[in-house]
Enzyme design. Structure first.
Site, mmCIF file in Angstrom:
data_model
loop_
_atom_site.group_PDB
_atom_site.id
_atom_site.type_symbol
_atom_site.label_atom_id
_atom_site.label_comp_id
_atom_site.label_asym_id
_atom_site.label_seq_id
_atom_site.Cartn_x
_atom_site.Cartn_y
_atom_site.Cartn_z
ATOM 1 N N HIS A 1 5.739 1.375 -2.622
ATOM 2 C CA HIS A 1 5.300 1.223 -1.240
ATOM 3 C C HIS A 1 4.730 2.519 -0.698
ATOM 4 C CE1 HIS A 1 9.357 2.867 -0.842
ATOM 5 N NE2 HIS A 1 9.049 3.257 0.395
ATOM 6 N N ASP B 1 4.710 4.410 2.998
ATOM 7 C CA ASP B 1 5.552 4.309 4.181
ATOM 8 C C ASP B 1 4.804 3.829 5.429
ATOM 9 O OD1 ASP B 1 7.964 5.011 3.026
ATOM 10 O OD2 ASP B 1 7.707 7.155 3.408
ATOM 11 N N HIS C 1 5.330 5.383 -3.482
ATOM 12 C CA HIS C 1 6.530 5.900 -4.119
ATOM 13 C C HIS C 1 7.541 4.788 -4.333
ATOM 14 C CE1 HIS C 1 6.923 6.497 0.259
ATOM 15 N NE2 HIS C 1 8.221 6.261 0.092
ATOM 16 N N ARG D 1 14.698 12.423 5.715
ATOM 17 C CA ARG D 1 13.236 12.418 5.714
ATOM 18 C C ARG D 1 12.683 12.679 7.093
ATOM 19 N NH1 ARG D 1 10.845 6.834 4.554
ATOM 20 N NH2 ARG D 1 10.989 6.638 6.821
#
Length: 282
Positions: free
Chosen positions: A98, A100, A258, A273
């Protein structure tokens, strides 16, 4: 600072540098940003910065955003806590290729991700170069997908396991976004294949040129979308990183996808994150 290229197409590991210094050092930050554009994802080990410094470094790229489903650190807006252990093994949000927040009108520009607690083995992350994936597509496929656009949905991904009322409320807050199937990187000009696990369908495929008698002309919209999404799984486009505590990954979300492997139970993997607000794909 030393730079070790990890694969011919994506990824470099930096050593001899402390990201906390780049919060105030304009020259160092500019060098890191340039390396990010060149390698698409950067890795660093033994980074002992504070959460305040984590957020401050990421903000040098642009404003940060919270996630509507994944919890954030209450004292540091924009720092999303991705803590996974045995009680979260049913959450299937990470172990799919995917890009983000493509369910937003303006998906993230990139992210700075630190491992605050890693498993002894397992839990690796992989990144794929979607510019290289586009470049190596057959020319007739490039021609076919050039005009196509597609929908990206948080409802069909994060919302899928929610009760209907919460799922519909999530959709109302974040209606499906529509993006080009091939986007142009706003800084490098590179063309990038821009479909991923959040993509549900093409919005302008069903035309007289593609459809006969109400059925998709072979290979069909669904098969074509699956083919395009499968390109992230090609090993030649990928780099793999093994987490250790205080390791950091910085990636350009505009040209990569990723995948975070969930193979580390019963251990835990705690990641934090800082996601950076991006632009509208074009």
């Amino acid at each position: 600072m030393r730079v070790e290229t990890l694969t011919p197409t994506i990824g470099a590991e930096l050593s001899g540098v402390d990201l906390a210094d780049a919060v105030h050092d304009d020259g160092l930050f500019a060098e890191i940003r340039s390396l990010l554009l060149a390698h698409k994802v950067l890795f660093l080990r033994d980074q002992h910065f504070t959460r305040e410094e984590h957020v401050a470094f990421a903000r040098r790229f642009g404003p940060l955003e919270d996630h509507p489903v994944v919890g954030s650190d209450p004292d540091h807006p924009g720092l999303v806590r991705i803590y996974k252990g045995p009680d979260s093994r049913q959450e299937q949000y990470e172990n799919a290729w995917h890009c983000d927040t493509t369910w937003r009108e303006c998906p993230q520009m990139g992210a700075v991700l630190r491992c605050v607690e890693g498993p002894q083995v397992g839990g690796d992350m992989m990144w794929a170069n979607m510019g290289e994936a586009y470049r190596r597509l057959p020319e007739h496929v490039k021609a076919q997908i050039a005009p196509l656009r597609a929908r990206h949905s948080i409802e069909a991904s994060f919302g899928a396991a929610m009760p209907m009322d919460k799922r519909l409320a999530l959709h109302a807050q974040f209606p499906d976004a529509e993006h080009p199937v091939v986007r142009t990187h706003p800084e490098t000009g590179e063309k990038v294949l821009f479909v991923n696990a959040f993509t549900t369908h093409f919005t302008n495929f069903h035309t007289p040129d593609n459809v006969r008698f109400g059925l998709d002309h072979a290979p069909g919209a669904g098969l074509l979308l699956q083919y395009l999404m499968s390109q992230a799984s090609v090993p030649e486009y990928q780099v793999r990183f093994r987490w250790k505590t205080n390791s950091v990954a910085i990636w350009d979300n505009r040209c990569t996808q990723h995948y975070a492997a969930q193979d580390f139970w019963p251990a835990v993997r705690k990641l934090e994150r800082a996601g950076i607000v991006g632009d509208r794909p074009s």
